[in-house]
Design a protein around this motif. Structure first.
Motif, mmCIF file in Angstrom:
data_model
loop_
_atom_site.group_PDB
_atom_site.id
_atom_site.type_symbol
_atom_site.label_atom_id
_atom_site.label_comp_id
_atom_site.label_asym_id
_atom_site.label_seq_id
_atom_site.Cartn_x
_atom_site.Cartn_y
_atom_site.Cartn_z
ATOM 1 N N VAL A 294 46.917 45.706 40.795
ATOM 2 C CA VAL A 294 47.236 46.191 39.452
ATOM 3 C C VAL A 294 46.107 45.800 38.520
ATOM 4 C CG1 VAL A 294 49.725 46.013 39.844
ATOM 5 C CG2 VAL A 294 48.507 44.097 38.776
ATOM 6 N N THR A 295 45.873 46.638 37.536
ATOM 7 C CA THR A 295 44.894 46.334 36.498
ATOM 8 C C THR A 295 45.645 46.029 35.212
ATOM 9 O OG1 THR A 295 43.266 47.826 37.492
ATOM 10 C CG2 THR A 295 42.918 47.193 35.192
ATOM 11 N N LEU A 296 45.379 44.852 34.650
ATOM 12 C CA LEU A 296 46.042 44.438 33.426
ATOM 13 C C LEU A 296 45.302 44.968 32.202
ATOM 14 C CD1 LEU A 296 46.880 40.723 34.346
ATOM 15 C CD2 LEU A 296 48.197 42.804 34.800
ATOM 16 N N SER A 297 45.952 44.885 31.049
ATOM 17 C CA SER A 297 45.380 45.454 29.822
ATOM 18 C C SER A 297 44.160 44.691 29.333
ATOM 19 C CB SER A 297 46.449 45.483 28.718
ATOM 20 O OG SER A 297 47.065 44.224 28.561
ATOM 21 N N ASP A 298 43.911 43.478 29.861
ATOM 22 C CA ASP A 298 42.676 42.762 29.512
ATOM 23 C C ASP A 298 41.564 43.021 30.520
ATOM 24 O OD1 ASP A 298 43.490 41.352 31.729
ATOM 25 O OD2 ASP A 298 43.513 39.381 30.756
ATOM 26 N N GLY A 299 41.802 43.941 31.468
ATOM 27 C CA GLY A 299 40.813 44.295 32.468
ATOM 28 C C GLY A 299 40.916 43.518 33.763
ATOM 29 N N THR A 300 41.738 42.472 33.798
ATOM 30 C CA THR A 300 41.906 41.684 35.026
ATOM 31 C C THR A 300 42.552 42.533 36.119
ATOM 32 O OG1 THR A 300 42.216 39.669 33.725
ATOM 33 C CG2 THR A 300 42.943 39.610 36.026
ATOM 34 N N GLU A 301 42.058 42.371 37.339
ATOM 35 C CA GLU A 301 42.669 43.053 38.476
ATOM 36 C C GLU A 301 43.324 42.018 39.381
ATOM 37 O OE1 GLU A 301 41.599 46.221 42.095
ATOM 38 O OE2 GLU A 301 40.119 45.730 40.562
ATOM 39 N N LEU A 302 44.620 42.235 39.697
ATOM 40 C CA LEU A 302 45.362 41.326 40.555
ATOM 41 C C LEU A 302 45.746 42.040 41.842
ATOM 42 C CD1 LEU A 302 47.904 39.798 37.977
ATOM 43 C CD2 LEU A 302 45.735 38.798 38.735
ATOM 44 N N PRO A 303 45.348 41.516 43.007
ATOM 45 C CA PRO A 303 45.792 42.117 44.266
ATOM 46 C C PRO A 303 47.301 41.965 44.414
ATOM 47 C CG PRO A 303 44.663 40.030 44.670
ATOM 48 C CD PRO A 303 44.487 40.332 43.218
ATOM 49 N N ALA A 304 47.950 42.946 45.041
ATOM 50 C CA ALA A 304 49.405 42.907 45.145
ATOM 51 C C ALA A 304 49.895 43.602 46.400
ATOM 52 C CB ALA A 304 50.045 43.546 43.909
ATOM 53 N N ASP A 305 50.844 42.940 47.074
ATOM 54 C CA ASP A 305 51.603 43.574 48.155
ATOM 55 C C ASP A 305 52.963 44.052 47.651
ATOM 56 O OD1 ASP A 305 49.696 42.882 50.319
ATOM 57 O OD2 ASP A 305 50.293 40.822 49.818
ATOM 58 N N LEU A 306 53.454 43.406 46.592
ATOM 59 C CA LEU A 306 54.752 43.727 46.001
ATOM 60 C C LEU A 306 54.631 43.652 44.484
ATOM 61 C CD1 LEU A 306 57.934 44.031 45.986
ATOM 62 C CD2 LEU A 306 58.011 41.515 46.095
ATOM 63 N N ILE A 307 55.213 44.641 43.793
ATOM 64 C CA ILE A 307 55.318 44.600 42.330
ATOM 65 C C ILE A 307 56.804 44.630 41.989
ATOM 66 C CG2 ILE A 307 54.669 45.652 40.131
ATOM 67 C CD1 ILE A 307 52.495 47.216 41.684
ATOM 68 N N VAL A 308 57.255 43.621 41.233
ATOM 69 C CA VAL A 308 58.635 43.572 40.763
ATOM 70 C C VAL A 308 58.634 43.834 39.259
ATOM 71 C CG1 VAL A 308 60.740 42.210 40.542
ATOM 72 C CG2 VAL A 308 59.262 41.909 42.542
#
Length: 600
Positions: free
Chosen positions: A487-501
């Motif tokens: 996911v890409t956050l509104s501050d530009g950070t990208e977080l790897p994810a296998d699950l989004i809750v």
């Protein structure tokens, strides 16, 4: 004898004598002069056939002018001994109307009434069959046509909804629908509860493994059957599910599991609903006079629409669908939201060795569970309160006696104590980057709950994990885009994810009316919950009571029931009495029904 020499009980007796005299005159509205200029009268069905708070002398005058002649309130008496502290005289009272037994609580200040609570307890000609009125349970003597209790119960189960129609249908068989169903059963109102899950309690059993109630046991009793003295303070979800299943059977509720309400429509001419249901594959039509949506205090889950969601290769789920952390060991998980569900889910994922990040979009009120029990709830709902003689009904009535307009004034000093007591805890959370609040006016948990039903967490451990960095935190941002594996956050950070809750809450309860009945009816009744405080997610104008809850709505024959276990227990009494009165043909002139200001 000067007024200063009077006992607190005598002061209230004198005030009630004046009230009685004026109410029996041809100008009952003049009783408003007995109130403080900014006094309050909160009525739970007794005079208004509504749940209504009137504020100030002129509003009290208007209410009495419209209701007193018809309701004929009389026989006002002090119940027990009154008390006095800080210039406020407080006591319990009983009275009667033309159709009901009632009770209440009063506070006097400078010889005038500051707050008055009046509440219907039972319909005079239709009392519950309890205590000296309980059924015999057996027919002594010889009778060749005798039917056993089991035979009669079986006949009722086989006929109701088939050869006989219920007077009331409750959609939703969680604790709210079950508690209301028990009230209606005791009032002999033929009722069917519809629940999509197979068994009572499944709505709890199906949630994530670690879920427990965050409210203590003294706050959570159901009507008629309190939890036993050895029940744990915080009920585990499966244990509560078993209790609800037992309760449903013991209280002889007509509970249709594995049943979905597919549609409902109201016939204005006949005053009857047509309710289409699918009962475990069998399609049936029910025709009740009253329809209650008891789907909790929330509506349909809020699932955000974020660009790229359709490209995600992992799992995505709303918090209501989350099965628990066991399946996600070693997985990277992003949880959007920072309130109760988010914290519970993040904590359970951490316990199962997932790499979890909480994404906090806006500030959250946090209160430690022990602090909540001791400083906030302890005076009314605790073992100490029970030992001091405070019954559940006394606690409920005391809680209800504080008008919502001035409730923040009672809560702000308490939450100042909370902030001082747990200052180190809050400082650690702030250092971790967590955005904290105590409500927009510092009134804390319950006011946030009443105003918006969200924005808080009762800490049972997850906040410590956030403060320690064990649950990772990104605050002041949201998910701007979902990518195939991140996911890409509104501050530009990208977080790897296998699950989004998506712990993104729920819509208003009238969303269920839109889904089951029509959008037109949902808009006709308007938003549920909130009181018009003008705070975030609770827009004005001020209404003084929770919108649409437990009281008549703009749609005849449609009611909403929900809230936490405390609210479901207490307010189910007033909703049941309203429904029983209508079934018996008692006149129920409604005073003060609010206009609809917000659609959802």
């Amino acid at each position: 004898m000067t007024n200063q020499a009077l006992t607190p009980t005598q002061k209230i007796q004198n005030w009630l004598a004046e009230l009685k005299s004026i109410l029996q005159s041809d100008q009952p509205q003049n009783a408003a002069e007995l109130f403080d200029e900014n006094g309050f009268w909160r009525d739970l069905v007794a005079l208004t056939w509504n749940i209504k708070t009137v504020e100030g002398r002129q509003s009290i005058r208007d209410m009495l002018g419209a209701t007193a002649a018809g309701a004929q309130p009389h026989d006002w008496k002090v119940d027990g001994e009154a008390t006095e502290a800080d210039g406020v005289t407080e006591g319990w009272l009983t009275f009667k109307t033309n159709v009901a037994q009632c009770e209440g609580q009063i506070r006097l200040r400078n010889d005038k009434c500051w707050t008055l609570l009046t509440a219907m307890t039972e319909l005079r000609d239709h009392p519950e069959p309890r205590s000296s009125l309980r059924s015999k349970g057996a027919r002594h003597g010889a009778d060749k046509s005798r039917a056993s209790w089991a035979d009669e119960r079986r006949e009722e189960i086989e006929s109701l909804g088939y050869t006989e129609q219920p007077y009331c249908v409750i959609v939703g068989g969680g604790q709210g629908g079950i508690g209301l169903g028990a009230r209606l059963r005791q009032l002999n109102v033929p009722t069917i509860i519809l629940e999509k899950n197979p068994k009572p309690g499944d709505s709890w059993r199906n949630r994530y493994k670690s879920l427990c109630l965050h409210d203590p046991v003294w706050y959570d009793h159901l009507p008629y059957i309190p939890f036993p003295d050895n029940w744990p303070i915080f009920s585990p979800k499966d244990k509560l599910g078993d209790w609800l299943e037992m309760y449903t059977k013991v209280m002889e509720l007509n509970y249709w599991g594995s049943t979905e309400c597919t549609s409902a429509s109201y016939n204005e001419q006949t005053g009857e609903w047509t309710v289409e249901v699918n009962r475990d594959g069998e399609k049936l039509t029910l025709r009740p006079k009253q329809l209650v949506l008891a789907t909790g205090m929330s509506g349909v889950p809020n699932m955000p629409d974020i660009p790229g969601m359709e490209t995600f290769k992992g799992e995505q789920q709303h918090s209501s669908q989350h099965p628990g952390g066991e399946a996600y060991k070693g997985k990277k998980v992003v949880v959007l939201g920072a309130n109760n569900s988010s914290h519970d889910i993040c904590g359970a994922l951490w316990e199962n060795d997932a790499d979890v990040t909480m994404v906090q979009r806006s500030s959250t009120h946090i209160i430690k569970s022990d602090t909540l029990m001791e400083l906030v709830l302890g005076g009314l709902y605790s073992e100490e309160a029970v030992q001091s003689g405070i019954t559940t009904n006394m606690a409920d009535m005391t809680f209800a006696s504080i008008p919502f307009r001035i409730m923040p004034d009672f809560h702000i000093p308490v939450y100042e104590q909370v902030a001082e007591r747990d200052a180190d805890f809050y400082e650690r959370l702030k250092k971790a980057g967590f955005m904290l609040d105590f409500g927009e006016d510092g009134s804390g948990l319950f006011m946030k709950y009443l105003r918006r039903g969200s924005g808080y967490y009762i800490d049972v451990g997850a906040s410590e994990l956030v403060a320690d960095g064990e649950i990772k935190l990104k605050s002041g941002v949201t998910i701007e885009r979902v990518n195939p594996e991140s996911v890409t956050l509104s501050d530009g950070t990208e977080l790897p994810a296998d699950l989004i809750v998506y712990a993104t809450g729920y819509g208003s309860m009238n969303g269920w009316a839109a889904k089951i009945i029509s959008q037109e009816v949902a808009d006709k009744v308007g938003k549920c919950w909130g009181m018009g405080s003008g705070t975030t997610k609770d827009p004005g104008p001020w209404e003084g009571e929770l919108r649409n809850m437990w009281k008549p709505t703009q749609q005849p024959g449609l009611w909403f029931h929900g809230g936490n276990l405390h609210q479901s227990r207490h307010y189910s009494r007033y909703l049941a009495l309203q429904l029983k009165a209508r079934m018996e043909g008692i006149e129920t002139p409604i005073y003060g029904m609010e206009e609809v200001h917000h659609l959802s």
